[in-house]
Design a protein around this motif. Sequence first.
Motif, PDB file in Angstrom:
ATOM      1  N   TYR A   1       4.903   3.366   4.229  1.00 42.64           N
ATOM      2  CA  TYR A   1       5.215   4.625   3.547  1.00 42.64           C
ATOM      3  C   TYR A   1       6.671   4.956   3.789  1.00 42.64           C
ATOM      4  CZ  TYR A   1       4.910   7.034   8.068  1.00 42.64           C
ATOM      5  OH  TYR A   1       5.130   7.418   9.363  1.00 42.64           O
ATOM      6  N   ARG A   2       7.239   5.755   2.884  1.00 46.26           N
ATOM      7  CA  ARG A   2       8.644   6.164   3.042  1.00 46.26           C
ATOM      8  C   ARG A   2       8.702   7.424   3.888  1.00 46.26           C
ATOM      9  NH1 ARG A   2      12.239   6.545  -2.217  1.00 46.26           N
ATOM     10  NH2 ARG A   2      10.931   8.356  -2.593  1.00 46.26           N
TER      11      ARG A   2
ATOM     12  N   LEU B   1       0.852  -1.203   0.000  1.00 45.80           N
ATOM     13  CA  LEU B   1       0.000   0.000   0.000  1.00 45.80           C
ATOM     14  C   LEU B   1       0.883   1.246   0.000  1.00 45.80           C
ATOM     15  CD1 LEU B   1      -2.604  -1.170   2.658  1.00 45.80           C
ATOM     16  CD2 LEU B   1      -2.882  -1.138   0.174  1.00 45.80           C
ATOM     17  N   ARG B   2       0.313   2.275  -0.630  1.00 49.91           N
ATOM     18  CA  ARG B   2      -0.952   2.193  -1.313  1.00 49.91           C
ATOM     19  C   ARG B   2      -0.819   1.992  -2.808  1.00 49.91           C
ATOM     20  NH1 ARG B   2      -2.252   8.581  -2.131  1.00 49.91           N
ATOM     21  NH2 ARG B   2      -0.016   8.980  -2.245  1.00 49.91           N
ATOM     22  N   ALA B   3       0.351   2.351  -3.397  1.00 51.30           N
ATOM     23  CA  ALA B   3       0.462   2.321  -4.855  1.00 51.30           C
ATOM     24  C   ALA B   3       0.343   0.899  -5.426  1.00 51.30           C
ATOM     25  CB  ALA B   3       1.775   2.966  -5.298  1.00 51.30           C
TER      26      ALA B   3
ATOM     27  N   MET C   1       6.859   0.931  -7.853  1.00 49.82           N
ATOM     28  CA  MET C   1       8.180   1.567  -7.823  1.00 49.82           C
ATOM     29  C   MET C   1       9.179   0.820  -6.933  1.00 49.82           C
ATOM     30  SD  MET C   1       7.196   3.924  -9.783  1.00 49.82           S
ATOM     31  CE  MET C   1       8.211   5.369  -9.953  1.00 49.82           C
ATOM     32  N   LEU C   2      10.369   0.553  -7.481  1.00 47.31           N
ATOM     33  CA  LEU C   2      11.485   0.011  -6.715  1.00 47.31           C
ATOM     34  C   LEU C   2      12.574   1.087  -6.761  1.00 47.31           C
ATOM     35  CD1 LEU C   2      12.934  -2.416  -5.316  1.00 47.31           C
ATOM     36  CD2 LEU C   2      13.563  -3.212  -7.572  1.00 47.31           C
ATOM     37  N   ALA C   3      12.652   1.913  -5.735  1.00 45.39           N
ATOM     38  CA  ALA C   3      13.569   3.065  -5.760  1.00 45.39           C
ATOM     39  C   ALA C   3      14.804   2.753  -4.909  1.00 45.39           C
ATOM     40  CB  ALA C   3      12.832   4.314  -5.298  1.00 45.39           C
ATOM     41  N   THR C   4      14.778   3.090  -3.605  1.00 44.89           N
ATOM     42  CA  THR C   4      15.895   2.683  -2.736  1.00 44.89           C
ATOM     43  C   THR C   4      15.820   1.204  -2.398  1.00 44.89           C
ATOM     44  OG1 THR C   4      14.679   3.082  -0.684  1.00 44.89           O
ATOM     45  CG2 THR C   4      15.911   4.942  -1.590  1.00 44.89           C
ATOM     46  N   ALA C   5      14.599   0.616  -2.567  1.00 45.77           N
ATOM     47  CA  ALA C   5      14.279  -0.773  -2.196  1.00 45.77           C
ATOM     48  C   ALA C   5      13.982  -0.936  -0.704  1.00 45.77           C
ATOM     49  CB  ALA C   5      15.351  -1.767  -2.638  1.00 45.77           C
ATOM     50  N   HIS C   6      13.945   0.149   0.042  1.00 44.80           N
ATOM     51  CA  HIS C   6      13.632  -0.002   1.471  1.00 44.80           C
ATOM     52  C   HIS C   6      12.234  -0.600   1.665  1.00 44.80           C
ATOM     53  CE1 HIS C   6      16.716   3.413   2.477  1.00 44.80           C
ATOM     54  NE2 HIS C   6      17.288   2.261   2.193  1.00 44.80           N
ATOM     55  N   SER C   7      11.262  -0.135   0.865  1.00 44.33           N
ATOM     56  CA  SER C   7       9.877  -0.623   1.034  1.00 44.33           C
ATOM     57  C   SER C   7       9.760  -2.087   0.621  1.00 44.33           C
ATOM     58  CB  SER C   7       8.911   0.224   0.199  1.00 44.33           C
ATOM     59  OG  SER C   7       9.071   1.590   0.484  1.00 44.33           O
TER      60      SER C   7
ATOM     61  N   ASP D   1       4.347  -3.671  -6.372  1.00 43.14           N
ATOM     62  CA  ASP D   1       4.474  -2.240  -6.058  1.00 43.14           C
ATOM     63  C   ASP D   1       5.003  -1.592  -7.335  1.00 43.14           C
ATOM     64  OD1 ASP D   1       5.310   0.331  -5.194  1.00 43.14           O
ATOM     65  OD2 ASP D   1       5.761  -0.427  -3.202  1.00 43.14           O
TER      66      ASP D   1
ATOM     67  N   GLY E   1       1.910   6.810  -6.095  1.00 40.73           N
ATOM     68  CA  GLY E   1       0.667   6.874  -5.308  1.00 40.73           C
ATOM     69  C   GLY E   1      -0.125   8.130  -5.620  1.00 40.73           C
TER      70      GLY E   1
HETATM   71  C1  PRP Z   1       6.338   4.597  -2.998  1.00 38.29           C
HETATM   72  C2  PRP Z   1       6.186   3.357  -3.848  1.00 38.29           C
HETATM   73  C3  PRP Z   1       6.967   2.335  -3.085  1.00 38.29           C
HETATM   74  C4  PRP Z   1       8.086   3.153  -2.491  1.00 38.29           C
HETATM   75  C5  PRP Z   1       9.332   2.882  -3.282  1.00 38.29           C
HETATM   76  O1  PRP Z   1       5.498   4.538  -1.915  1.00 38.29           O
HETATM   77  O2  PRP Z   1       4.870   2.974  -4.056  1.00 38.29           O
HETATM   78  O3  PRP Z   1       6.240   1.689  -2.068  1.00 38.29           O
HETATM   79  O4  PRP Z   1       7.699   4.536  -2.624  1.00 38.29           O
HETATM   80  O5  PRP Z   1      10.419   3.556  -2.736  1.00 38.29           O
HETATM   81  P1  PRP Z   1      11.630   2.808  -2.035  1.00 38.29           P
HETATM   82  O6  PRP Z   1      12.037   1.719  -2.970  1.00 38.29           O
HETATM   83  O7  PRP Z   1      12.640   3.907  -1.903  1.00 38.29           O
HETATM   84  O8  PRP Z   1      11.179   2.294  -0.708  1.00 38.29           O
HETATM   85  P2  PRP Z   1       5.286   5.758  -0.894  1.00 38.29           P
HETATM   86  O9  PRP Z   1       6.184   5.624   0.279  1.00 38.29           O
HETATM   87  O10 PRP Z   1       5.336   7.048  -1.645  1.00 38.29           O
HETATM   88  O11 PRP Z   1       3.834   5.469  -0.323  1.00 38.29           O
HETATM   89  P3  PRP Z   1       2.400   5.463  -1.050  1.00 38.29           P
HETATM   90  O12 PRP Z   1       2.352   4.224  -1.910  1.00 38.29           O
HETATM   91  O13 PRP Z   1       1.467   5.395   0.090  1.00 38.29           O
HETATM   92  O14 PRP Z   1       2.264   6.723  -1.866  1.00 38.29           O
END
Ligand code: PRP
Length: 211
Positions: A105-106, A80-82, A135-141, A133, A204
């Motif tokens: 959330y980040r 969640l949520r994207a 987006m895979l950005a830093t990958a922390h989520s 999800d 999101g």
């Molecule tokens: C976004 C996205 C991922 C995360 C990716 O979520 O949907 O979950 O960022 O970034 P990362 O790889 O650096 O962790 P966001 O935290 O914006 O929350 P949302 O989905 O509630 O908008």
Amino acid sequence: MGKTDVTVIDHPLVQHKLTLMRMKDTPTAMFRELLREISLLLLYEVARDLPLVMREIETPLEKMDSPVLGGKKLCLISILRAGDGLLQGMLDLIPSARVGHVGLYRDHETLEAVEYYFKVPHSLGDRLSIVVDPMLATAHSSIAAVNRVKAAGAKNLKFVCLLAAPEGIKTFTKAHPDVPVYTAAIDRELNDRGYILPGLGDAGDRIFGTK
Ligand code: PRP
Ligand code: URA
């Protein structure tokens, strides 16, 4: 360094739709619909190795043995949520899938993932779990989500996203070398706020029209 098991789904239909999603003037309704359409195409590829079993059926003309999906129902797990933007289309393709949610959330300062919700089906150990999800950005989520899903018993996992950063792929595959990654594109880099460049912005916000 972990083993890199990354598949870029470069089908022309996926690439065309992704380009439309990247455009900053694409309206919310169109962005959401494009993501739903891409999610079907991504799952089509990700599901390529699902096990089949033979079932005896009758056509209007005669009996035959014909393949159907075997094993336990797979589980789709949305971050969640994207992640919910990918979930709906995937459920259209596999309506009997079980569904789990990991709310994360980040933190905008630290970019660390903060958990606020977790609910997944029982007996994940017997099923394929596909964590989604965009987006895979830093990958922390994604790493935090897969940690939790593994702790809940999942042994057979895949991770599906729309866009990935090279940094995120490296970090994710190091943390979870046993989890194959599927993405429609690997972009250039992250900026200093952890956004993917060139990217598509905040997934999101673009799905739900919150900015
Ligand atoms: C976004 C996205 C991922 C995360 C990716 O979520 O949907 O979950 O960022 O970034 P990362 O790889 O650096 O962790 P966001 O935290 O914006 O929350 P949302 O989905 O509630 O908008
Ligand atoms: N999360 C997003 O939604 N977009 C990015 O570019 C990075 C993380």
